[in-house]
Write a protein that holds these residues in place. Structure first.
Motif, PDB file in Angstrom:
ATOM      1  N   CYS B  36       0.840  -1.202   0.000  1.00  0.00           N
ATOM      2  CA  CYS B  36       0.000   0.000   0.000  1.00  0.00           C
ATOM      3  C   CYS B  36       0.870   1.245   0.000  1.00  0.00           C
ATOM      4  O   CYS B  36       1.947   1.257   0.595  1.00  0.00           O
ATOM      5  N   GLN B  37       0.379   2.277  -0.653  1.00  0.00           N
ATOM      6  CA  GLN B  37       1.009   3.605  -0.597  1.00  0.00           C
ATOM      7  C   GLN B  37      -0.086   4.661  -0.663  1.00  0.00           C
ATOM      8  O   GLN B  37      -1.068   4.480  -1.373  1.00  0.00           O
ATOM      9  N   PRO B  38       0.088   5.790   0.027  1.00  0.00           N
ATOM     10  CA  PRO B  38      -0.824   6.914  -0.187  1.00  0.00           C
ATOM     11  C   PRO B  38      -0.619   7.463  -1.592  1.00  0.00           C
ATOM     12  O   PRO B  38       0.508   7.512  -2.088  1.00  0.00           O
ATOM     13  N   LEU B  46      -3.251   3.561  -2.741  1.00  0.00           N
ATOM     14  CA  LEU B  46      -2.976   2.551  -3.752  1.00  0.00           C
ATOM     15  C   LEU B  46      -2.722   1.219  -3.073  1.00  0.00           C
ATOM     16  O   LEU B  46      -1.951   1.150  -2.104  1.00  0.00           O
TER      17      LEU B  46
END
Lengths: 90, 90
Positions: B36-38, B46
């Protein structure tokens, strides 16, 4: 930011350090699929890639999937805001 | 919007129609990796997933990669803004 095989790396200099420290000199990418979608009101673009990596001296290719989130610059270009890379082990 | 094996589908009703028309009734997902990433100033997230799909009656699992772009709602929840799915053929 970059997530490389689960390792989280933030900031352009840290990402360059990681990519240049990978333990091989040559790597041939063969792209199998590319999918793109607009990512929303900020004008970004999502790019989803899959394919094969062939390292120098290795007989077998490695399958990989990678996604990029490209964000627009005021100059009309794009830069990589998010990058997530994973090998797909068989 | 959904990109499913390269096919582009837009709008929630069209996406539901596509997913419910897939030619199998049961499919077991086994998740191997989740990253996951902002995704930027709009507060999105994401999510990048890889794993295996086992269809009912099929002996071999299929490898897949999929990414979701989750966007926040005013109610403090998230909805799927982007969805890209690919099988990783061996």
């Amino acid at each position: 930011m970059l997530t490389f095989e689960g390792q989280k790396i933030q900031g352009s200099q840290n990402i360059v350090n990681k990519l240049t420290s990978l333990p091989f000199d040559q790597c041939k990418h063969t792209i199998t699929t590319v999918d793109c979608q607009p990512s929303g009101p900020s004008g970004g673009m999502l790019v989803f890639v899959s394919g094969n990596l062939q390292l120098a001296g290795e007989q077998h290719a490695l399958k990989f999937s990678q996604m990029f989130h490209l964000m627009p610059t005021p100059q009309g270009s794009f830069y990589v805001y998010n990058d997530i890379f994973r090998l797909n082990y068989a």
